[in-house]
Design an enzyme around this catalytic site. Structure first.
Site, mmCIF file in Angstrom:
data_model
loop_
_atom_site.group_PDB
_atom_site.id
_atom_site.type_symbol
_atom_site.label_atom_id
_atom_site.label_comp_id
_atom_site.label_asym_id
_atom_site.label_seq_id
_atom_site.Cartn_x
_atom_site.Cartn_y
_atom_site.Cartn_z
ATOM 1 N N ASN A 1 -10.140 0.070 -0.017
ATOM 2 C CA ASN A 1 -8.684 0.167 -0.003
ATOM 3 C C ASN A 1 -8.140 -0.325 -1.342
ATOM 4 O O ASN A 1 -8.149 -1.521 -1.624
ATOM 5 C CB ASN A 1 -8.152 -0.688 1.158
ATOM 6 C CG ASN A 1 -6.639 -0.662 1.274
ATOM 7 O OD1 ASN A 1 -5.944 -0.205 0.370
ATOM 8 N ND2 ASN A 1 -6.122 -1.166 2.375
ATOM 9 N N HIS B 1 -3.301 7.490 2.349
ATOM 10 C CA HIS B 1 -3.711 6.180 1.840
ATOM 11 C C HIS B 1 -5.061 5.849 2.483
ATOM 12 O O HIS B 1 -5.301 6.136 3.651
ATOM 13 C CB HIS B 1 -2.667 5.138 2.214
ATOM 14 C CG HIS B 1 -3.133 3.735 2.008
ATOM 15 N ND1 HIS B 1 -3.706 3.316 0.827
ATOM 16 C CD2 HIS B 1 -3.141 2.657 2.841
ATOM 17 C CE1 HIS B 1 -4.032 2.039 0.932
ATOM 18 N NE2 HIS B 1 -3.703 1.618 2.139
ATOM 19 N N CYS C 1 0.815 -1.231 0.000
ATOM 20 C CA CYS C 1 0.000 0.000 0.000
ATOM 21 C C CYS C 1 0.844 1.276 0.000
ATOM 22 O O CYS C 1 0.339 2.353 -0.295
ATOM 23 C CB CYS C 1 -0.951 0.004 1.186
ATOM 24 S SG CYS C 1 -2.148 -1.325 1.083
HETATM 25 O O1 UT7 Z 1 -3.730 -0.861 3.618
HETATM 26 C C1 UT7 Z 1 -2.784 -1.575 4.344
HETATM 27 C C2 UT7 Z 1 -2.899 -1.350 5.782
HETATM 28 N N1 UT7 Z 1 -4.122 -1.918 6.256
HETATM 29 C C3 UT7 Z 1 -4.649 -1.452 7.349
HETATM 30 O O2 UT7 Z 1 -4.122 -0.526 7.902
HETATM 31 C C4 UT7 Z 1 -5.888 -2.129 7.850
HETATM 32 C C5 UT7 Z 1 -5.853 -2.132 9.320
HETATM 33 N N2 UT7 Z 1 -6.940 -2.827 9.958
HETATM 34 C C6 UT7 Z 1 -8.231 -2.420 9.959
HETATM 35 O O3 UT7 Z 1 -8.613 -1.545 9.222
HETATM 36 C C7 UT7 Z 1 -9.160 -3.041 10.980
HETATM 37 O O4 UT7 Z 1 -8.418 -3.807 11.878
HETATM 38 C C8 UT7 Z 1 -10.292 -3.915 10.372
HETATM 39 C C9 UT7 Z 1 -11.300 -3.055 9.674
HETATM 40 C C10 UT7 Z 1 -9.674 -4.923 9.412
HETATM 41 C C11 UT7 Z 1 -11.007 -4.676 11.493
HETATM 42 O O5 UT7 Z 1 -11.504 -3.769 12.466
HETATM 43 P P1 UT7 Z 1 -11.224 -4.025 14.018
HETATM 44 O O6 UT7 Z 1 -11.916 -2.967 14.736
HETATM 45 O O7 UT7 Z 1 -9.743 -4.129 14.201
HETATM 46 O O8 UT7 Z 1 -11.945 -5.396 14.260
HETATM 47 P P2 UT7 Z 1 -11.330 -6.789 14.776
HETATM 48 O O9 UT7 Z 1 -10.446 -7.374 13.727
HETATM 49 O O10 UT7 Z 1 -10.773 -6.633 16.159
HETATM 50 O O11 UT7 Z 1 -12.643 -7.662 14.879
HETATM 51 C C12 UT7 Z 1 -13.703 -7.361 15.791
HETATM 52 C C13 UT7 Z 1 -14.807 -8.374 15.610
HETATM 53 C C14 UT7 Z 1 -14.303 -9.817 15.624
HETATM 54 O O12 UT7 Z 1 -15.277 -10.602 16.278
HETATM 55 P P3 UT7 Z 1 -15.097 -11.041 17.814
HETATM 56 O O13 UT7 Z 1 -13.808 -11.796 17.869
HETATM 57 O O14 UT7 Z 1 -15.062 -9.759 18.583
HETATM 58 O O15 UT7 Z 1 -16.312 -11.861 18.064
HETATM 59 C C15 UT7 Z 1 -14.254 -10.196 14.169
HETATM 60 O O16 UT7 Z 1 -14.389 -11.574 13.947
HETATM 61 O O17 UT7 Z 1 -15.428 -8.202 14.326
HETATM 62 C C16 UT7 Z 1 -15.441 -9.457 13.624
HETATM 63 N N3 UT7 Z 1 -15.374 -9.188 12.182
HETATM 64 C C17 UT7 Z 1 -16.456 -8.900 11.448
HETATM 65 N N4 UT7 Z 1 -17.763 -8.796 11.760
HETATM 66 C C18 UT7 Z 1 -18.611 -8.477 10.770
HETATM 67 C C19 UT7 Z 1 -14.270 -9.142 11.388
HETATM 68 N N5 UT7 Z 1 -14.623 -8.829 10.141
HETATM 69 C C20 UT7 Z 1 -15.967 -8.675 10.141
HETATM 70 C C21 UT7 Z 1 -16.915 -8.351 9.166
HETATM 71 N N6 UT7 Z 1 -18.219 -8.241 9.513
HETATM 72 N N7 UT7 Z 1 -16.562 -8.093 7.879
#
Ligand code: UT7
Length: 327
Positions: free
Chosen positions: A284, A254, A114
């Site tokens: 993204n 980005h 990225c």
């Molecule tokens: O471009 C390169 C660099 N990339 C980035 O910088 C991306 C960085 N990461 C992010 O943007 C975020 O971490 C995400 C958007 C990918 C995820 O958000 P988060 O607030 O970090 O959520 P999480 O991964 O901690 O997940 C929270 C919950 C989990 O469930 P439990 O374990 O709390 O029951 C996940 O399984 O959300 C769940 N989850 C979803 N739920 C509904 C993960 N993906 C989804 C989804 N829909 N699509």
């Protein structure tokens, strides 16, 4: 006055097919509310079956080169920043050179995930400043949709396809790229990766079965490093150039997550009206996100001569990078 590289034309291309959050909710266990709240993404573009990375590059290139008042044969160099090229070999840039008719240009790819566009901008800047290139086309383009596991809700909701391009030429009026900063920490290489298909895991029935040809991401861990790192990066970049955050006309970040973008803007005390945001429409698009956002900002007339513009990115590698421009 010292020679600088100036962006003299911008262009972008987005494939026409749209996948909305509601479409995704029919494919995996997710909701529009979750995706909007956690990422700020509403929909993303997806390339056609027969549309390759180089095809999108050429569409963005046509607009950027025309905006610069040039023809393809005027170019002496083409750099494509991508992690989703047409094929491992030859470079996508070589294929673009041919399809675009840029017969006088040397061409090569850069992969910094990225952060790729800003890595490319830094390399391009050196070629222009040394006089080795006079008319350089830099493209950031990704067809992420073809490398996504559409059953993995942790990644399929995030990424999109698109291409953005800029033309760089020398300038001696004090305007142009003031500085670029590049950083890598390879100890976190597995935070975002596509492990299959290279020499570590050559393509086989097993790599296919294990899904190693798809993008993997440790989202939450990446998120935390990204916020911390970008806050430091933007402050350090401005300090190095003796520019106050209040002097910035625009931040062009980005587009990985609206929460990351807002945190960076907040650290700079910058109102969101001075931040380029299009993540809602495109998701993204990795190395394409900054040149697409820049093109939209330029075509909307949001930049004036001598404005200070800060570009920043964070991504796989892990890599991060910034560029400060006097427009
Ligand atoms: O471009 C390169 C660099 N990339 C980035 O910088 C991306 C960085 N990461 C992010 O943007 C975020 O971490 C995400 C958007 C990918 C995820 O958000 P988060 O607030 O970090 O959520 P999480 O991964 O901690 O997940 C929270 C919950 C989990 O469930 P439990 O374990 O709390 O029951 C996940 O399984 O959300 C769940 N989850 C979803 N739920 C509904 C993960 N993906 C989804 C989804 N829909 N699509």
């Amino acid at each position: 006055m010292q020679l600088k590289s100036k962006i003299t034309g911008t262009g972008s291309y987005l494939p026409s097919k749209i996948i909305t959050n509601d479409d995704l909710a029919e494919m995996v266990n997710t909701t529009d509310d979750w995706i909007m709240e956690r990422t700020g993404i509403k929909e993303r573009r997806v390339a056609g079956q027969d549309e390759a990375n180089s095809d999108m590059c050429v569409e963005a290139a046509k607009k950027a080169v025309s905006a610069a008042g040039l023809k393809p044969e005027d170019l002496d160099m083409i750099i494509v920043a991508t992690m989703s090229g047409d094929m491992p070999m030859p470079s996508t840039a070589a294929i673009v050179q041919h399809k675009f008719g840029a017969i006088n240009a040397a061409a090569f790819d850069i992969n910094a995930a990225c952060s790729g566009f800003l890595y490319g901008l830094s390399v391009a800047d050196k070629f222009i400043r040394t006089g080795a290139s006079k008319k350089l086309l830099l493209i950031g383009a990704e067809v992420n949709s073809k490398f996504i596991d559409w059953k993995d809700r942790g990644t399929c909701v995030l990424f999109g396809d698109g291409a953005g391009a800029v033309v760089l030429e020398p300038a001696d009026d004090g305007r142009g790229i003031l500085s670029t900063e590049l950083f890598t920490d390879g100890s976190m290489w597995d935070y975002i990766c596509l492990p299959g298909g290279g020499s570590a895991n050559p393509p086989s029935e097993e790599t296919l079965r294990e899904g190693l040809h798809h993008i993997k991401m440790r989202g939450n861990e990446t998120f935390k490093v990204a916020v911390r790192t970008l806050e430091k990066l933007v402050i350090n970049t401005l300090e190095k150039n003796n520019i106050e955050p209040s002097e910035l006309a625009m931040l062009i970040p980005h587009q990985a997550n609206l929460r990351i973008i807002s945190a960076t803007a907040k650290r700079l005390n910058l109102p969101m009206s001075r931040v380029a945001v299009n993540i809602e429409k495109y998701g993204n698009t990795s190395s394409a996100s900054i040149p697409i956002a820049l093109d939209e900002v330029v075509r909307a007339g949001r930049l004036r001569d001598n404005d200070y513009v800060l570009l920043e990115a964070f991504g796989g590698g892990l890599t991060w990078a910034s560029a400060l421009i006097k427009w």
